[in-house]
Design a protein around this motif. Structure first.
Motif, PDB file in Angstrom:
ATOM      1  N   SER A  57     -28.433 -50.722  82.768  1.00 18.67           N
ATOM      2  CA  SER A  57     -27.210 -50.032  82.184  1.00 18.67           C
ATOM      3  C   SER A  57     -26.020 -49.161  82.460  1.00 18.67           C
ATOM      4  O   SER A  57     -25.639 -48.972  82.394  1.00 18.67           O
ATOM      5  N   PRO A  95     -35.050 -56.004  76.132  1.00 21.41           N
ATOM      6  CA  PRO A  95     -34.444 -55.738  76.514  1.00 21.41           C
ATOM      7  C   PRO A  95     -35.191 -54.132  76.264  1.00 21.41           C
ATOM      8  O   PRO A  95     -36.162 -53.790  76.031  1.00 21.41           O
ATOM      9  N   VAL A  96     -33.810 -53.407  76.551  1.00 19.70           N
ATOM     10  CA  VAL A  96     -34.183 -51.584  76.902  1.00 19.70           C
ATOM     11  C   VAL A  96     -32.979 -50.930  76.085  1.00 19.70           C
ATOM     12  O   VAL A  96     -32.126 -51.203  75.989  1.00 19.70           O
ATOM     13  N   ASP A  97     -33.888 -49.938  75.310  1.00 26.02           N
ATOM     14  CA  ASP A  97     -33.527 -49.071  74.961  1.00 26.02           C
ATOM     15  C   ASP A  97     -32.866 -47.752  75.043  1.00 26.02           C
ATOM     16  O   ASP A  97     -34.021 -47.274  75.577  1.00 26.02           O
ATOM     17  N   TYR A  98     -31.319 -48.189  75.678  1.00 27.96           N
ATOM     18  CA  TYR A  98     -31.274 -46.806  77.427  1.00 27.96           C
ATOM     19  C   TYR A  98     -30.491 -45.241  76.725  1.00 27.96           C
ATOM     20  O   TYR A  98     -30.964 -44.067  76.919  1.00 27.96           O
ATOM     21  N   ASN A  99     -31.014 -45.098  74.685  1.00 30.09           N
ATOM     22  CA  ASN A  99     -30.236 -43.978  74.233  1.00 30.09           C
ATOM     23  C   ASN A  99     -31.477 -42.552  74.633  1.00 30.09           C
ATOM     24  O   ASN A  99     -30.648 -41.803  74.577  1.00 30.09           O
ATOM     25  N   ALA A 100     -32.515 -42.706  74.921  1.00 26.71           N
ATOM     26  CA  ALA A 100     -34.185 -42.154  74.562  1.00 26.71           C
ATOM     27  C   ALA A 100     -34.296 -41.599  75.886  1.00 26.71           C
ATOM     28  O   ALA A 100     -34.376 -40.503  76.045  1.00 26.71           O
ATOM     29  N   GLU A 130     -33.886 -53.819  82.202  1.00 29.44           N
ATOM     30  CA  GLU A 130     -33.866 -54.798  82.175  1.00 29.44           C
ATOM     31  C   GLU A 130     -33.933 -56.126  83.208  1.00 29.44           C
ATOM     32  O   GLU A 130     -33.746 -55.966  83.920  1.00 29.44           O
ATOM     33  N   ARG A 170     -36.645 -46.873  83.112  1.00 30.91           N
ATOM     34  CA  ARG A 170     -36.924 -48.009  82.425  1.00 30.91           C
ATOM     35  C   ARG A 170     -35.054 -49.603  82.978  1.00 30.91           C
ATOM     36  O   ARG A 170     -34.544 -48.945  83.207  1.00 30.91           O
ATOM     37  N   TYR A 183     -32.178 -46.198  84.982  1.00 30.50           N
ATOM     38  CA  TYR A 183     -33.392 -44.951  83.905  1.00 30.50           C
ATOM     39  C   TYR A 183     -34.483 -45.711  84.648  1.00 30.50           C
ATOM     40  O   TYR A 183     -34.977 -46.761  84.743  1.00 30.50           O
TER      41      TYR A 183
END
Length: 130
Positions: A48, A90-95, A76, A74, A72
């Motif tokens: 990200s 895919p990774v949701d980086y929001n949290a 990808e 996590r 992060y």
């Protein structure tokens, strides 16, 4: 009057100083460790904070460090294994919270051959950033 001019000159000089290119988010130096029995080809990492190709990583080996704007816990990660594309997805980086200015290693293994998935089993903080 001379004191006021001197103080003003000092304030201007301090304000004009260049800021460091580092920020709390990063950069972060990232590498990937392959703990699988098979070599990874064309390894691509998306943190990200950038996408970079790390090249080939033999079985049991670790890549060189590559600098990303941020990283992060996590990421990808994609790799070609025996001619097939495997991915962590895919990774949701929001949290997620960024790792900051550090050298880190993503330890990766093949989670499922039929589903062509990789998994990050560990993220180690190796050292502070130089």
């Amino acid at each position: 009057m001379k004191k006021l001019i001197f103080v003003l000159l000092v304030v201007i000089c301090v304000a004009a100083c260049k800021k460091t290119k580092f920020s709390p988010e990063g950069p972060t130096d990232v590498r990937v460790k392959n703990i699988s029995d098979l070599p990874y080809s064309m390894v691509i990492v998306n943190t990200s904070g950038g996408i970079d190709t790390l090249g080939n990583i033999p079985a049991g080996a670790t890549s060189e460090y590559f600098r990303f704007d941020k990283a992060y816990i996590r990421a990808e990660i994609k790799a070609t294994i025996n001619g097939q594309l495997y991915t962590t997805g895919p990774v949701d980086y929001n949290a997620l919270t960024y790792l900051g200015q550090a050298k880190i290693t993503y330890t990766v293994f093949i989670k499922s051959v039929p589903n062509k998935t990789l998994e990050i089993s560990d993220v180690s903080l190796d050292a502070p950033l130089d």
